[in-house]
Design an enzyme around this catalytic site. Structure first.
Site, PDB file in Angstrom:
ATOM      1  N   ASN A   7       0.881  -1.172   0.000  1.00  0.00           N
ATOM      2  CA  ASN A   7       0.000   0.000   0.000  1.00  0.00           C
ATOM      3  C   ASN A   7       0.919   1.224   0.000  1.00  0.00           C
ATOM      4  O   ASN A   7       1.455   1.602   1.038  1.00  0.00           O
ATOM      5  CB  ASN A   7      -0.891  -0.032   1.247  1.00  0.00           C
ATOM      6  CG  ASN A   7      -1.876   1.129   1.262  1.00  0.00           C
ATOM      7  OD1 ASN A   7      -1.809   2.027   0.419  1.00  0.00           O
ATOM      8  ND2 ASN A   7      -2.763   1.115   2.226  1.00  0.00           N
ATOM      9  N   ARG A  92      -2.646  -2.226  -3.330  1.00  0.00           N
ATOM     10  CA  ARG A  92      -3.891  -1.512  -3.039  1.00  0.00           C
ATOM     11  C   ARG A  92      -3.861  -0.230  -3.864  1.00  0.00           C
ATOM     12  O   ARG A  92      -2.910   0.547  -3.789  1.00  0.00           O
ATOM     13  CB  ARG A  92      -3.958  -1.191  -1.549  1.00  0.00           C
ATOM     14  CG  ARG A  92      -5.167  -0.380  -1.162  1.00  0.00           C
ATOM     15  CD  ARG A  92      -4.791   0.948  -0.621  1.00  0.00           C
ATOM     16  NE  ARG A  92      -5.952   1.813  -0.491  1.00  0.00           N
ATOM     17  CZ  ARG A  92      -5.859   3.060  -0.036  1.00  0.00           C
ATOM     18  NH1 ARG A  92      -4.703   3.566   0.300  1.00  0.00           N
ATOM     19  NH2 ARG A  92      -6.940   3.799   0.031  1.00  0.00           N
ATOM     20  N   HIS A 181     -13.123   2.163   0.316  1.00  0.00           N
ATOM     21  CA  HIS A 181     -13.182   1.064   1.304  1.00  0.00           C
ATOM     22  C   HIS A 181     -13.885  -0.164   0.734  1.00  0.00           C
ATOM     23  O   HIS A 181     -14.379  -1.002   1.501  1.00  0.00           O
ATOM     24  CB  HIS A 181     -13.968   1.473   2.572  1.00  0.00           C
ATOM     25  CG  HIS A 181     -13.267   2.419   3.477  1.00  0.00           C
ATOM     26  ND1 HIS A 181     -13.964   3.361   4.203  1.00  0.00           N
ATOM     27  CD2 HIS A 181     -11.964   2.588   3.809  1.00  0.00           C
ATOM     28  CE1 HIS A 181     -13.125   4.062   4.934  1.00  0.00           C
ATOM     29  NE2 HIS A 181     -11.896   3.631   4.697  1.00  0.00           N
ATOM     30  N   ARG A 242     -11.476  14.171   8.655  1.00  0.00           N
ATOM     31  CA  ARG A 242     -12.191  14.616   7.448  1.00  0.00           C
ATOM     32  C   ARG A 242     -13.592  15.098   7.825  1.00  0.00           C
ATOM     33  O   ARG A 242     -14.233  14.518   8.709  1.00  0.00           O
ATOM     34  CB  ARG A 242     -12.311  13.481   6.432  1.00  0.00           C
ATOM     35  CG  ARG A 242     -10.963  13.068   5.880  1.00  0.00           C
ATOM     36  CD  ARG A 242     -11.110  11.951   4.877  1.00  0.00           C
ATOM     37  NE  ARG A 242      -9.948  11.081   4.931  1.00  0.00           N
ATOM     38  CZ  ARG A 242      -9.937   9.787   4.612  1.00  0.00           C
ATOM     39  NH1 ARG A 242     -11.041   9.214   4.170  1.00  0.00           N
ATOM     40  NH2 ARG A 242      -8.843   9.086   4.699  1.00  0.00           N
ATOM     41  N   GLU A 385      -8.126  -6.012   4.972  1.00  0.00           N
ATOM     42  CA  GLU A 385      -7.994  -5.587   3.579  1.00  0.00           C
ATOM     43  C   GLU A 385      -6.783  -6.226   2.890  1.00  0.00           C
ATOM     44  O   GLU A 385      -6.831  -6.543   1.705  1.00  0.00           O
ATOM     45  CB  GLU A 385      -7.926  -4.055   3.519  1.00  0.00           C
ATOM     46  CG  GLU A 385      -9.297  -3.459   3.844  1.00  0.00           C
ATOM     47  CD  GLU A 385      -9.258  -1.992   4.244  1.00  0.00           C
ATOM     48  OE1 GLU A 385      -9.576  -1.152   3.396  1.00  0.00           O
ATOM     49  OE2 GLU A 385      -8.917  -1.682   5.387  1.00  0.00           O
TER      50      GLU A 385
END
Ligand code: ADP
Length: 398
Positions: A7, A92, A181, A242, A385
Site C-alpha cells: 500500500n 492496493r 473502502h 475529514r 484488507e
C-alpha cells in the site's frame, strides 16, 4: 505461495508478506515512513522474531522498497531465503475510476488507466504508480495485481452516483460518486454471511466501516447500491480528521473569508476537520473518550456528532434497501469501540433492531451483538484488507 501486499502512499509504504499456500499465514509486515524527508523510518515486524527498526534518510520509493526486500531476506530479520520466494505482488490502488469493477493483473494498459485516474485521485494514485514501477524494476519477473478501493462500488445505480450539478461535469470530467473502502465492505459482508450460513444474494446488508476514514455501504444481494464516500474519500460521515458531508456553500464561504487556495481547502477538510476539528483534542477515539472522562465538552460533542451521523446513514440506507437484514460494524472503531456502537444502536428499534448491551461488550471479534429475537441482526466483523488483496492476487496469478 508467498504474496507481497503493498500500500504505497506519497511518503509511506505499508507491506505484508503472506503465505497463501493453504490457510493464509502472515510472515511479516511493516512500514516505511517519511520518504523524501531528511530522516526516514523503517519498521519491520517478522512473525516470531523481534521487531526491527531503522532510522535513515529514505530518498524515494525505490530506496524504501529496497529496504523492505532486504529485510524480508535478511539472515537475522528475514522470513524468506531469497526474493524468488515472492510469487506475486498485490497493490492496493485507491482509485480505479470507472475503468475497473474488479481486480486485475497489471499490464501497460492497466497502468495507463491508473495514470488516467491520477487527476481525480492526486493524493493517492501517483504514489501507487511509483510503487508498481519500482516493483517492476526490482522484481521484473514477478506478476503484479491491482486491487481497487472503488471497484466494489461500480455497481451503484446512476441515480446514486450522479451529483446534482450540470451533467457535463460527469460526462466531461467524470465528477460522480465513486465510493471507497470497497475491499473492506465486500469482505465483511461476505464473511458475515459465511458465519451465518446465509446466501448473500438474498440479503440486505448495511456495512459500517468505522476507522480514521469511515464509510457506510448499502449492499443488496451482495452488490453495493449506495455508499457514503463520494468523488473523494472526504464525503459522507464525519471522520477522524475529514469533514464528511458539508454544505458546499459553507465551504465556499470559508474559502472566500480566509482566502484559501484549493490545496488549502483540501488540507482543511481532510486533515483539520472531523472529530479532531470539532473537539480540538484528538482524532483518535480512545483519546476522545479519555478527554470526555476529564470533562471535555467538545470531545463529547464530537462523539455525539459521529454517532448521530452513522445512525442517520443507517436510516437512509435502510430506506434505500427497503429494510435491512444485517448491520455490520468493522474498522478500528466499529470493531473495538463499545460505547460508540451503543450510541449508534440505541434508537434503531423502528428497524427491528434489539440491541444486546451484554453481547456488545466485545472487541476485535466476529460476533452477533443483537438479542436472539432481533429481526435485524447486528454484528461486529473484523476486516482484513490485506488478506483481500492477497486473495485476489492469488486468484488472478495462479
Ligand atoms: P485507519 O482508517 O487508519 O485504518 P483504524 O481502522 O485503525 O483506522 O481505526 C482507528 C480508530 O479506531 C481510532 O480512532 C482508534 O481510537 C479506534 N480504536 C482502535 N482500537 C480501539 C480500541 N481497542 N478501543 C477503542 N477504539 C479503538
Amino acid at each position: 505461495m508467498n504474496i507481497l501486499v503493498l500500500n504505497c502512499g506519497s511518503s509511506s509504504i505499508k507491506y505484508q508478506l503472506l503465505d497463501m499456500a493453504q490457510t493464509p499465514v502472515l510472515l511479516a509486515k511493516g512500514l516505511v515512513e517519511k520518504i523524501g524527508l531528511p530522516m526516514g523510518n523503517f519498521t519491520h515486524k517478522p512473525e516470531g522474531k523481534e521487531k526491527w527498526t531503522i532510522e535513515q534518510p529514505i530518498a524515494d520509493h525505490t530506496v524504501g522498497m529496497d529496504l523492505i526486500l532486504k529485510a524480508l531476506t535478511d539472515t537475522n530479520h528475514g522470513v524468506i531465503q531469497s526474493l524468488d520466494e515472492i510469487k506475486a505482488v498485490g497493490h492496493r490502488i485507491a482509485h480505479g475510476g470507472e475503468y475497473f469493477s474488479h481486480s486485475v493483473v497489471i499490464t501497460p494498459e492497466v497502468k495507463e488507466k491508473i495514470q488516467a485516474c491520477c487527476e481525480i485521485a492526486p493524493l493517492h494514485n501517483p504514489a501507487h504508480l511509483k510503487g508498481i514501477e519500482t516493483m517492476e524494476r526490482l522484481l521484473p519477473e514477478v506478476p503484479q495485481v491491482a486491487v481497487f478501493d472503488t471497484s466494489f462500488h461500480q455497481t451503484l445505480p446512476e441515480k446514486a452516483y450522479i451529483y446534482g450539478i450540470p451533467y457535463e461535469y460527469y460526462s466531461e470530467y467524470k465528477i460522480r460518486k465513486y465510493g471507497f473502502h470497497g475491499t473492506s465492505h465486500k469482505f465483511v459482508a461476505e464473511k458475515a454471511c459465511q458465519i451465518l450460513g446465509w446466501n448473500i444474494t438474498k440479503k440486505k446488508i448495511i456495512t459500517c466501516h468505522l476507522g480514521n476514514g469511515a464509510s457506510i455501504t448499502a449492499i443488496n444481494g451482495g452488490k453495493s447500491v449506495d455508499t457514503s464516500m463520494g468523488f473523494t474519500p472526504v464525503a459522507g460521515l464525519v471522520m477522524g480528521t475529514r469533514c464528511g458531508d458539508i454544505d458546499s456553500g459553507a465551504l465556499l464561504y470559508i474559502c472566500d473569508k480566509k482566502g484559501l487556495t484549493p490545496a488549502e481547502a483540501v488540507k482543511l477538510t481532510n486533515k483539520e476537520s472531523g472529530v479532531f476539528g470539532i473537539s480540538g483534542a484528538s482524532s483518535d477515539f480512545r483519546e476522545l473518550e479519555a478527554a470526555v472522562e476529564n470533562g471535555n465538552k467538545r470531545a463529547e460533542l464530537a462523539l455525539d456528532v459521529f454517532a448521530y451521523n452513522v445512525k442517520k446513514y443507517i436510516g437512509a440506507y435502510a430506506a434505500v434497501l427497503n429494510g435491512v437484514d444485517l448491520i455490520i460494524f468493522t474498522g478500528g472503531i466499529g470493531e473495538n469501540n463499545i460505547s460508540v456502537r451503543k450510541a449508534i444502536c440505541n434508537g434503531l428499534s423502528y428497524l427491528g433492531v434489539n440491541f444486546d448491551e451484554k453481547a456488545n461488550q466485545v472487541r476485535g471479534e466476529d460476533k452477533i451483538i443483537s438479542a436472539p429475537d432481533s429481526r435485524t441482526l447486528l454484528m461486529t466483523i473484523t476486516t482484513d484488507e490485506e488478506l483481500v488483496i492477497a486473495t485476489d492476487t492469488l486468484n488472478l496469478v495462479k
